[in-house]
Design an enzyme around this catalytic site. Structure first.
Site, PDB file in Angstrom:
ATOM      1  N   GLU A 180      34.035  22.298  30.757  1.00  0.00           N
ATOM      2  CA  GLU A 180      35.192  21.881  31.578  1.00  0.00           C
ATOM      3  C   GLU A 180      35.465  20.406  31.294  1.00  0.00           C
ATOM      4  OE1 GLU A 180      37.716  22.868  33.784  1.00  0.00           O
ATOM      5  OE2 GLU A 180      38.003  20.713  33.463  1.00  0.00           O
ATOM      6  N   LYS A 181      36.640  20.133  30.723  1.00  0.00           N
ATOM      7  CA  LYS A 181      36.941  18.789  30.215  1.00  0.00           C
ATOM      8  C   LYS A 181      37.089  17.716  31.280  1.00  0.00           C
ATOM      9  CE  LYS A 181      41.919  19.623  29.674  1.00  0.00           C
ATOM     10  NZ  LYS A 181      42.084  21.073  29.603  1.00  0.00           N
ATOM     11  N   HIS A 182      37.182  18.075  32.540  1.00  0.00           N
ATOM     12  CA  HIS A 182      37.363  17.059  33.584  1.00  0.00           C
ATOM     13  C   HIS A 182      36.073  16.517  34.167  1.00  0.00           C
ATOM     14  CE1 HIS A 182      41.372  18.933  33.616  1.00  0.00           C
ATOM     15  NE2 HIS A 182      41.750  17.708  33.916  1.00  0.00           N
TER      16      HIS A 182
ATOM     17  N   HIS B 278      39.802  15.371  26.881  1.00  0.00           N
ATOM     18  CA  HIS B 278      40.850  15.405  27.899  1.00  0.00           C
ATOM     19  C   HIS B 278      42.052  14.613  27.381  1.00  0.00           C
ATOM     20  CE1 HIS B 278      43.092  14.394  31.530  1.00  0.00           C
ATOM     21  NE2 HIS B 278      42.581  15.502  32.025  1.00  0.00           N
TER      22      HIS B 278
ATOM     23  N   HIS C 138      49.634  12.881  31.665  1.00  0.00           N
ATOM     24  CA  HIS C 138      48.386  13.556  32.024  1.00  0.00           C
ATOM     25  C   HIS C 138      47.206  12.711  31.557  1.00  0.00           C
ATOM     26  CE1 HIS C 138      45.787  17.465  31.518  1.00  0.00           C
ATOM     27  NE2 HIS C 138      45.361  16.705  32.513  1.00  0.00           N
TER      28      HIS C 138
ATOM     29  N   CYS D 240      41.734  12.963  37.735  1.00  0.00           N
ATOM     30  CA  CYS D 240      42.821  13.283  36.802  1.00  0.00           C
ATOM     31  C   CYS D 240      44.115  13.350  37.612  1.00  0.00           C
ATOM     32  CB  CYS D 240      42.556  14.641  36.128  1.00  0.00           C
ATOM     33  SG  CYS D 240      43.996  15.267  35.221  1.00  0.00           S
TER      34      CYS D 240
ATOM     35  N   HIS E  48      44.870  17.191  37.710  1.00  0.00           N
ATOM     36  CA  HIS E  48      43.856  18.171  38.096  1.00  0.00           C
ATOM     37  C   HIS E  48      42.855  17.676  39.137  1.00  0.00           C
ATOM     38  CE1 HIS E  48      45.331  19.514  34.060  1.00  0.00           C
ATOM     39  NE2 HIS E  48      45.513  20.592  34.798  1.00  0.00           N
TER      40      HIS E  48
HETATM   41 FE   LIG Z   1      43.580  16.865  33.590  1.00  0.00          FE
END
Ligand SMILES: [Fe+2]
Length: 124
Positions: A15-17, A45, A51, A108, A111
């Site tokens: 999960e990139k976050h 990310h 973003h 983020c 997100h």
């Molecule tokens: Fe994001």
């Protein structure tokens, strides 16, 4: 509703976050060591005007303590202005005298809030 319920977590490898904390698992008491926190370590990310990761924070929670200590707070301010793009990674040095947890949080703009933690053992 508590803000704690708004923090998301997952394995940073998938999960990139999730802020990935790179620190030794064991260090000597009072000896300086390096800690890196990176969002998007395995899966990059985006960092665009639309973003991006806005900030990363690092905390230390000593064993048996009720309250964390804020180690650092980093705001990423450039998201494409004048073609300046940052990658959300921060590195700091730290000395500890007691076992505990290193806890990171990140935000983020699309997100939301994310967190992760690692245990750290301090040897006398
Ligand atoms: Fe994001």
């Amino acid at each position: 509703m508590s803000i704690g319920n708004l923090y998301q977590t997952a394995d940073w490898k998938g999960e990139k976050h999730v802020p990935a904390i790179d620190a030794p698992t064991t260090v000597k008491a009072g000896e300086e060591f390096e800690v890196a926190v990176q969002v998007g370590k395995e899966i990059e990310h985006p960092n665009t005007f639309e973003h991006h990761i806005v900030w990363v924070k690092l905390y230390y929670l000593p064993k048996d303590a009720k309250l964390p200590v804020e180690i650092g707070n980093y705001d990423f301010s450039a998201h494409g202005e004048a073609e300046a793009l940052t990658s959300p990674k921060v590195v700091t040095k730290l000395k500890l005298n007691k076992c505990g947890k290193l806890i990171s949080t990140s935000y983020c703009n699309i997100h939301g809030l994310w967190t992760s933690e690692v245990d750290i053992t301090i040897e006398a």
